[in-house]
Design a protein around this motif. Structure first.
Motif, PDB file in Angstrom:
ATOM      1  N   PRO A 454       0.807  -1.235   0.000  1.00 28.50           N
ATOM      2  CA  PRO A 454       0.000   0.000   0.000  1.00 28.50           C
ATOM      3  C   PRO A 454       0.832   1.274   0.000  1.00 28.50           C
ATOM      4  N   VAL A 455       1.942   1.287   0.725  1.00 27.71           N
ATOM      5  CA  VAL A 455       2.800   2.479   0.752  1.00 27.71           C
ATOM      6  C   VAL A 455       3.388   2.731  -0.627  1.00 27.71           C
ATOM      7  N   LEU A 456       3.920   1.693  -1.252  1.00 27.01           N
ATOM      8  CA  LEU A 456       4.512   1.869  -2.578  1.00 27.01           C
ATOM      9  C   LEU A 456       3.459   2.185  -3.623  1.00 27.01           C
ATOM     10  N   ARG A 457       2.262   1.674  -3.441  1.00 26.80           N
ATOM     11  CA  ARG A 457       1.177   2.011  -4.374  1.00 26.80           C
ATOM     12  C   ARG A 457       0.865   3.509  -4.299  1.00 26.80           C
ATOM     13  N   ALA A 458       0.745   4.041  -3.071  1.00 23.07           N
ATOM     14  CA  ALA A 458       0.456   5.469  -2.902  1.00 23.07           C
ATOM     15  C   ALA A 458       1.591   6.325  -3.458  1.00 23.07           C
ATOM     16  N   ALA A 459       2.827   5.911  -3.206  1.00 25.66           N
ATOM     17  CA  ALA A 459       3.977   6.669  -3.704  1.00 25.66           C
ATOM     18  C   ALA A 459       4.070   6.582  -5.224  1.00 25.66           C
ATOM     19  N   ALA A 460       3.751   5.429  -5.795  1.00 24.65           N
ATOM     20  CA  ALA A 460       3.825   5.259  -7.250  1.00 24.65           C
ATOM     21  C   ALA A 460       2.768   6.106  -7.951  1.00 24.65           C
ATOM     22  N   ARG A 461       1.564   6.130  -7.430  1.00 24.58           N
ATOM     23  CA  ARG A 461       0.513   6.942  -8.039  1.00 24.58           C
ATOM     24  C   ARG A 461       0.924   8.415  -8.080  1.00 24.58           C
ATOM     25  N   PHE A 462       1.436   8.904  -6.960  1.00 22.41           N
ATOM     26  CA  PHE A 462       1.834  10.304  -6.918  1.00 22.41           C
ATOM     27  C   PHE A 462       3.006  10.564  -7.863  1.00 22.41           C
ATOM     28  N   THR A 463       3.975   9.667  -7.870  1.00 20.92           N
ATOM     29  CA  THR A 463       5.138   9.823  -8.748  1.00 20.92           C
ATOM     30  C   THR A 463       4.716   9.910 -10.205  1.00 20.92           C
ATOM     31  N   LEU A 464       3.839   9.042 -10.622  1.00 29.28           N
ATOM     32  CA  LEU A 464       3.402   9.038 -12.018  1.00 29.28           C
ATOM     33  C   LEU A 464       2.742  10.358 -12.409  1.00 29.28           C
ATOM     34  N   ASP A 465       1.987  10.942 -11.485  1.00 30.26           N
ATOM     35  CA  ASP A 465       1.303  12.202 -11.789  1.00 30.26           C
ATOM     36  C   ASP A 465       2.223  13.412 -11.687  1.00 30.26           C
ATOM     37  N   MET A 466       3.420  13.227 -11.154  1.00 31.96           N
ATOM     38  CA  MET A 466       4.389  14.320 -11.082  1.00 31.96           C
ATOM     39  C   MET A 466       5.342  14.324 -12.272  1.00 31.96           C
ATOM     40  N   LEU A 467       5.287  13.299 -13.115  1.00 29.54           N
ATOM     41  CA  LEU A 467       6.186  13.209 -14.262  1.00 29.54           C
ATOM     42  C   LEU A 467       5.645  13.996 -15.447  1.00 29.54           C
ATOM     43  N   VAL A 468       6.532  14.725 -16.101  1.00 31.66           N
ATOM     44  CA  VAL A 468       6.178  15.458 -17.326  1.00 31.66           C
ATOM     45  C   VAL A 468       7.250  15.193 -18.378  1.00 31.66           C
ATOM     46  N   ASP A 469       6.907  15.439 -19.616  1.00 30.79           N
ATOM     47  CA  ASP A 469       7.869  15.303 -20.711  1.00 30.79           C
ATOM     48  C   ASP A 469       8.797  16.522 -20.708  1.00 30.79           C
ATOM     49  N   ASP A 470      10.092  16.288 -20.828  1.00 31.25           N
ATOM     50  CA  ASP A 470      11.048  17.400 -20.787  1.00 31.25           C
ATOM     51  C   ASP A 470      11.263  18.059 -22.150  1.00 31.25           C
ATOM     52  N   GLY A 471      10.431  17.698 -23.099  1.00 33.34           N
ATOM     53  CA  GLY A 471      10.576  18.269 -24.439  1.00 33.34           C
ATOM     54  C   GLY A 471      11.529  17.499 -25.320  1.00 33.34           C
ATOM     55  N   ARG A 472      12.208  16.506 -24.744  1.00 34.82           N
ATOM     56  CA  ARG A 472      13.136  15.672 -25.507  1.00 34.82           C
ATOM     57  C   ARG A 472      12.730  14.202 -25.449  1.00 34.82           C
ATOM     58  N   GLY A 473      11.498  13.981 -25.012  1.00 36.63           N
ATOM     59  CA  GLY A 473      10.987  12.616 -24.956  1.00 36.63           C
ATOM     60  C   GLY A 473      11.267  11.874 -23.673  1.00 36.63           C
ATOM     61  N   ALA A 474      11.856  12.541 -22.685  1.00 36.50           N
ATOM     62  CA  ALA A 474      12.160  11.897 -21.405  1.00 36.50           C
ATOM     63  C   ALA A 474      11.238  12.438 -20.318  1.00 36.50           C
ATOM     64  N   LEU A 475      10.969  11.624 -19.310  1.00 41.94           N
ATOM     65  CA  LEU A 475      10.086  12.010 -18.219  1.00 41.94           C
ATOM     66  C   LEU A 475      10.901  12.498 -17.028  1.00 41.94           C
ATOM     67  N   VAL A 476      10.452  13.609 -16.464  1.00 40.59           N
ATOM     68  CA  VAL A 476      11.121  14.184 -15.296  1.00 40.59           C
ATOM     69  C   VAL A 476      10.067  14.618 -14.279  1.00 40.59           C
ATOM     70  N   ILE A 477      10.456  14.604 -13.021  1.00 42.87           N
ATOM     71  CA  ILE A 477       9.586  15.106 -11.954  1.00 42.87           C
ATOM     72  C   ILE A 477       9.528  16.631 -12.063  1.00 42.87           C
ATOM     73  N   SER A 478       8.305  17.178 -12.018  1.00 42.58           N
ATOM     74  CA  SER A 478       8.148  18.634 -12.065  1.00 42.58           C
ATOM     75  C   SER A 478       6.917  19.043 -11.261  1.00 42.58           C
ATOM     76  N   PRO A 479       7.080  19.987 -10.338  1.00 46.20           N
ATOM     77  CA  PRO A 479       8.309  20.675  -9.951  1.00 46.20           C
ATOM     78  C   PRO A 479       9.202  19.783  -9.111  1.00 46.20           C
ATOM     79  N   SER A 480      10.483  20.180  -9.019  1.00 49.90           N
ATOM     80  CA  SER A 480      11.466  19.359  -8.326  1.00 49.90           C
ATOM     81  C   SER A 480      12.511  20.263  -7.675  1.00 49.90           C
ATOM     82  N   THR A 481      12.943  19.867  -6.476  1.00 52.30           N
ATOM     83  CA  THR A 481      14.023  20.579  -5.795  1.00 52.30           C
ATOM     84  C   THR A 481      15.017  19.567  -5.247  1.00 52.30           C
ATOM     85  N   SER A 482      16.242  20.022  -5.034  1.00 52.81           N
ATOM     86  CA  SER A 482      17.244  19.213  -4.334  1.00 52.81           C
ATOM     87  C   SER A 482      17.269  19.741  -2.905  1.00 52.81           C
ATOM     88  N   PRO A 483      16.886  18.925  -1.926  1.00 54.13           N
ATOM     89  CA  PRO A 483      16.581  19.436  -0.587  1.00 54.13           C
ATOM     90  C   PRO A 483      17.581  20.442  -0.026  1.00 54.13           C
TER      91      PRO A 483
END
Length: 771
Positions: A454-483
């Motif tokens: 269940p934890v990984l399911r919740a994290a996976a759902r959110f991760t998938l919805d945070m991914l966007v195309d970077d304009g070069r055909g690759a998926l990246v998390i957006s928005p994103s920060t380095s802590p």
């Protein structure tokens, strides 16, 4: 031999962080070792400010997300920074609270001589000894988990007859003592604040607010829980005993806390009475048996290596502190474990989930304390539920999101403040790694299906919805920060908000891969479509990049850091605590990670206890024994208190530093990884033995697959390794080249340079010795 497990001092604690901590997972006491008049700063694991938050009608900030993502894609980072603030909530997490300082006059404090105090880590006991004008005095103290009480015993000619009733100096208003006749004891009651503004937030007129309302018919309040402390002194011969019990009004993270002070007092007195009904020897025996059952599961012995005694003590102290601050059914160890004396403690003494809370538990599995991992796993399970509203409201996403800190009430929203720390929604993804590890080290199917999946399911759902195309055909998390780190923008600007930061990309790959694995192990129709989404995303997920200098990048591309020597090492997650980057599996990224760490160190990284502990873990994975040795020395020389508690700079305190437990707990993981590793498909012996440790032994180290390993070495070389197989099937070990092949073993590929791997068919619970 017991001297190996003792921290000793010849003076009382000059500062809080010089004290000796004792605890039973829920009740903690920091002992100052004062002759004749001991001061014990008391804490209960569930005493926090605030109460459960109720969902309000405020508009969802996720409406700004499309515009924010457009600004990021266009490289407008300063504008993105402003838009990111619009994603933030209005509240902060609450603060961990002290019960107060308990002062007990237990003996003569005149003409003191021969003073000595020690913390016996193996026995779970603090001892203060001295000679007074009336003769020798000895005070022992322990916190019993079986009986739920703190026990202080004073003996000697200068002790018992002089013992008086204790006093509680609580920082909370209105706390006063009342006498209870049966049993004869004192009880103090009070309430925690209804709200505390974090200590790093200034300009508030009333940063600490206490509620004035009374409890409802059920004895509960909206915020500001009640608490009770009960204490009794019993004299015997030339000595006296003080027993202390404490309870709080915490009823659960989503339930109103209790503030019926009479009921709480009765509960504390009842707990005290049960302990008083036991004979002193029985109380002590029950505590000792319970503590040693956990403490003796693993051991590191460096007595054969001159000068290594204090490094060995760090191993024992870290395990001791986890035993004392985290037990099944308690809250997880927070930034200070369960030892805090401030109403507005450093960083709220909460669970900082962009490194510190996780670091507290890095060694739980490897050093034989898997059940002490349970409080963090329970918190993770709770956040996977509590974070659903945050994911939906702030990101219009499925699944669950949690940000850089949380509290007793399972707070998950982004707090107001600088996006470098506020706008990081990947905490559940990082915490999910602990659920995965608990499985990998031997937790069973029930845990996997009830918690990990269940934890990984919740994290996976959110991760998938945070991914966007970077304009070069690759998926990246957006928005994103380095802590907690900025990059420079232009000639004078800086920002934190972008897309595809290395940590987020590593976590995305990890979460999606692991969810797919668990959903295949325990298939369910509802997971099939999500697993398909995860597989598609993994094929298109952007890989972590390498800069022009050959170092692993921290952000999407090569951009200048604002602090080249920053304390966080988030871009090296894939090396440790992650397992993706390995010497033979990903040699290019391995070399880039080494280069990135060298750059950080060249600019002064590692200036906090926890940062140094992380560097030690990275050095172990890099098999860089000289760096490991230098890191241990830096910890011991500059980043530990007199009682070896690890420190973090804090200019708001007289000493200029504050105790944070994460360094103590994280360093145990690093010391263990120097001697035994199991993340790369084999149980690896002595992968990064420090040159200053020519002889020694370690035993009871748990490995992935459920195996348990012990090692003895001399002259810097393996003497014997013992593996107890966790399951029937192939077992692979890795040793230095030249080691004799185990009987019946065949060589296999995958060993690091200068190493060799052997594999054989093992039988569960069978012991195998390699010499």
């Amino acid at each position: 031999m017991t001297a190996r497990y003792r921290i000793e001092a010849d003076a009382p604690a000059a500062e809080f962080e010089d004290g000796f901590p004792i605890g039973n997972g829920s009740l903690g006491a920091m002992l100052h070792g004062r002759p004749g008049v001991e001061l014990a700063d008391l804490n209960a694991d569930t005493l926090w400010s605030g109460g459960p938050r109720t969902a309000g009608p405020e508009p969802a900030p996720a409406a700004v997300l499309p515009e924010l993502r457009r600004a990021i894609a266009a490289g407008e980072h300063l504008r993105a920074e402003d838009l990111a603030r619009e994603l933030q909530g209005a509240d902060y997490s609450e603060s961990y609270q002290p019960l107060g300082g308990l002062e007990w006059r237990y003996g003569d404090h005149r003409a003191i001589g021969g003073y000595h105090r020690r913390l016996d880590l193996a026995a779970g006991e603090a001892v203060t000894e001295y000679v007074s004008a009336s003769g020798p005095v000895r005070l022992t103290a322990f916190a019993s988990a079986p009986d739920g009480v703190l026990v202080l015993t004073a003996t000697g000619p200068g002790a018992g007859p002089r013992a008086i009733a204790p006093r509680l100096h609580s920082p909370h208003p209105g706390v006063a003592a009342a006498r209870v006749a049966d049993p004869d004891c004192l009880v103090w009651t009070g309430r925690a604040p209804a709200h505390v503004v974090p200590n790093y937030v200034g300009g508030r007129r009333d940063p600490v607010v206490y509620a004035t309302d009374g409890p409802d018919a059920a004895g509960t309040v909206a915020a500001g829980m009640g608490f009770a402390v009960a204490a009794a002194v019993r004299r015997h011969g030339d000595g006296a005993r003080l027993l202390v019990a404490a309870v709080t009004g915490f009823n659960g993270p989503d339930r109103r806390p209790g503030a019926d002070l009479d009921a709480l007092a009765a509960a504390a007195v009842a707990r005290l009475a049960r302990a008083l009904a036991r004979q002193p020897d029985e109380l002590r025996a029950r505590h000792t048996e319970d503590h040693t059952r956990l403490f003796t599961r693993a051991d590191l012995d460096l007595s054969g290596s001159p000068g290594a005694a204090r490094a060995e003590l760090l191993f024992h102290l870290g395990r001791y502190l986890l035993i004392a601050s985290s037990r099944p059914g308690t809250q997880p160890a927070n930034l200070q474990g369960i030892w805090n004396a401030d109403v507005r403690p450093g960083w709220s003494s909460n669970w900082t989930t962009n490194i510190n809370a996780e670091m507290n538990y890095w060694a739980a599995e490897t050093t034989g304390l898997p059940e002490l991992h349970e409080p963090l796993l329970a918190l993770t399970r709770d956040l996977a539920v509590a974070g659903e509203r945050t994911a939906s409201r702030h990101y219009a996403a499925r699944g669950a999101a949690a940000h850089h800190n949380t509290d007793l009430w399972r707070f998950t929203a982004p707090v107001p403040g600088d996006p470098q720390w506020a706008n990081w929604p990947s905490a559940l993804a990082w915490l999910s790694a602990h659920a995965w590890d608990h499985l990998a080290f031997g937790a069973g199917r029930d845990f996997g299906r009830a918690v990990a999946l269940p934890v990984l399911r919740a994290a996976a759902r959110f991760t998938l919805d945070m991914l966007v195309d970077d304009g070069r055909g690759a998926l990246v998390i957006s928005p994103s920060t380095s802590p907690e780190h900025h990059f420079l923008v232009g000639t004078a600007g800086h920002a934190a908000t972008s897309w595809g930061a290395t940590l987020d990309q590593e976590l995305a790959r990890e979460v999606l891969t692991r969810f797919a694995a668990l959903s295949a192990r325990w298939p369910a129709p509802a997971d099939a479509a999500l697993a398909g989404e995860a597989a598609t995303a993994l094929r298109n997920l952007r890989a972590v990049g390498t800069g022009a200098d050959g170092a692993l990048l921290e952000w999407y591309d090569d951009r200048p850091p604002r602090e080249p020597g920053h304390r966080h090492l988030s871009h090296l997650y894939g090396l440790y605590p992650g397992t993706r980057i390995t010497e033979t599996g990903t040699p290019s990224d391995f070399a880039a990670a080494r280069r990135a760490l060298q750059t950080r160190l060249a600019y002064g990284s590692g200036h906090t206890g926890w940062s140094r502990a992380w560097i030690l873990c990275l050095a172990a994975r890099l098999r860089d024994a000289p760096l490991a040795a230098a890191t241990i020395a830096a910890l011991l020389d500059d980043l530990c208190s007199a009682s070896l508690l690890t420190l973090h700079p804090d200019q708001g305190r007289p000493s200029g530093q504050i105790f944070q437990i994460d360094g103590n707990l994280g360093v145990v993981a690093g010391l263990t990884e120097l001697l035994v590793q199991s993340h790369d498909g084999a149980v690896s012996f002595l992968p990064a033995l420090p040159p200053a440790w020519p002889a020694g032994s370690v035993r009871g180290i748990r490995c992935r697959g459920g195996h348990t390993a012990s090692v003895t070495w001399a002259g810097g070389r393996l003497v014997e390794a013992v593996v107890i197989a966790g399951a029937t099937g192939p077992l692979t070990v890795e040793l230095a080249s030249g080691a004799a092949a185990p009987p019946g073993a065949a060589p296999v590929e995958g060993a690091a340079l200068g190493r060799v791997r052997w594999c054989w068919e093992a039988r569960a619970r069978m012991e195998y010795r390699l010499r």
